[in-house]
Enzyme design. Sequence first.
Site, short mmCIF file in Angstrom:
data_model
loop_
_atom_site.label_atom_id
_atom_site.label_comp_id
_atom_site.label_asym_id
_atom_site.label_seq_id
_atom_site.Cartn_x
_atom_site.Cartn_y
_atom_site.Cartn_z
CB THR A 39 -0.91 0.00 1.25
OG1 THR A 39 -1.79 -1.09 1.13
CG2 THR A 39 -1.71 1.28 1.37
CE1 TYR A 52 -5.68 0.09 -0.17
CE2 TYR A 52 -3.68 -0.45 -1.38
CZ TYR A 52 -4.50 -0.61 -0.27
OH TYR A 52 -4.14 -1.46 0.71
CB SER A 85 2.85 -7.88 1.45
OG SER A 85 1.81 -7.74 2.37
CD GLN A 86 -2.40 -8.49 -1.42
OE1 GLN A 86 -1.52 -7.90 -0.79
NE2 GLN A 86 -3.41 -7.85 -1.99
CB THR A 118 0.53 -3.64 6.40
OG1 THR A 118 -0.74 -3.62 5.75
CG2 THR A 118 1.17 -2.27 6.37
CG ASP A 119 -2.41 -7.49 3.43
OD1 ASP A 119 -2.81 -6.66 4.26
OD2 ASP A 119 -2.95 -7.66 2.32
CE LYS A 191 -2.97 -4.98 8.20
NZ LYS A 191 -2.96 -4.96 6.73
CD GLU A 312 -6.64 -28.44 28.18
OE1 GLU A 312 -7.51 -29.26 27.89
OE2 GLU A 312 -6.80 -27.20 28.11
N1 ASP Z 1 -2.55 -5.56 0.54
C1 ASP Z 1 -1.55 -4.59 0.92
C2 ASP Z 1 -0.23 -5.32 1.05
O1 ASP Z 1 -0.02 -6.01 2.00
C3 ASP Z 1 -1.94 -3.95 2.19
C4 ASP Z 1 -0.94 -2.98 2.78
O2 ASP Z 1 0.16 -2.82 2.34
O3 ASP Z 1 -1.31 -2.36 3.79
O4 ASP Z 1 0.59 -5.17 0.17
#
Ligand code: ASP
Length: 355
Positions: A39, A52, A85-86, A118-119, A191, A312
């Site tokens: 992002t 986006y 990053s997914q 961030t993913d 996250k 357990e």
């Molecule tokens: N889908 C984006 C990524 O992980 C989301 C982000 O960067 O916040 O590349």
Amino acid sequence: MKTRNLRSICGMLIMALLVSFTAAAQGKPTIYILATGGTIAGQGATNIAAGYKAGVITVDQLVNAVPGLDQVATIKAEQVANIGSQDMNDEVWLKLAKRVNELLKQPDVDGIVITHGTDTQEETAYFLNLTVKSDKPVVLVGSMRPSTAISADGPRNIYTAVACAADKESKGRGVMVVMDDKILGADDLTKTNTIYVETFQNPNYGPLGIMYNGKPVYSRTTLKRHTYNSEFDVTNLTALPRVEIVLSYSNATDLFIHSAVNAGAKGIVTAGVGNGNVTTLMQNAMAEAVKKGVAVVRSSRIMTGPAAQWDEIDDDKYGFTASWFINPYRARVLLMLALTKTNDYKEIQRMFVEY
Ligand code: ASP
């Protein structure tokens, strides 16, 4: 006579100032920014749009959008990937780790900043925490808002990430993430919110410190092994062992444990309920998997607290490893690297305690 003296004094003063400015410029640390997308490099249709496209802006455009960055460090930039990053994957991880190691060996490189979505940032940060062979600072940074948004958080995050990486105080602390003025350790990173700018937390141990007036202020240091003290080495690796994550929930069956084994997984991490518990059906399938030579690590779907040994489930009886404070996503990363060395559950258990 007097005027001549005054002129030469002024001349000397100007020379001295020039020399000291040049020295200051030469004394600036050199920071490499390696861009991977996300992002932070995203572009929206309007400045208020929630939707986006990630990974569109180049690293040079990113750097140019940060006023004053050139005062903090001499910046060199490289585009390693430009993806959401997914879609982060083993190939990019290996390329990134090798490039970081190569750069940090150079005496004129003082630190690295990696821009990242961030993913899966927590996974990449932990992978590098275990595979970078240097005590020089490595800082990951992302943003929750695309570069075209009102109050985009990217430029401030990049500035603080570079300032953190450029500071001598940041040496030897393991790979870090700097976002929203917080300095977070890779060993306890997660996250916690899908849209808030303060999404990243160290939920078990608390942040390493904060960025304040462009300087890092540290309040703790990790006791876990990392970077220069890690036993893992990716220099000669071209692929990583396959490890899958399987979730437990009420009524969960053994379907996905069997699927993972049949698909050729070398390791399985369970995201169990509570203290890493799983349904009896799953547990029996996990025990069968171990007998077939698949390494099984029990983790928890709960954000804080350990999936502890000897609670357990009798891990020694089944040959399971407990992940302690390592969440399923980071547990998968550690297990992949562990499997490059061993699949003995006791040895893997040692690693899950030490890293
Ligand atoms: N889908 C984006 C990524 O992980 C989301 C982000 O960067 O916040 O590349």
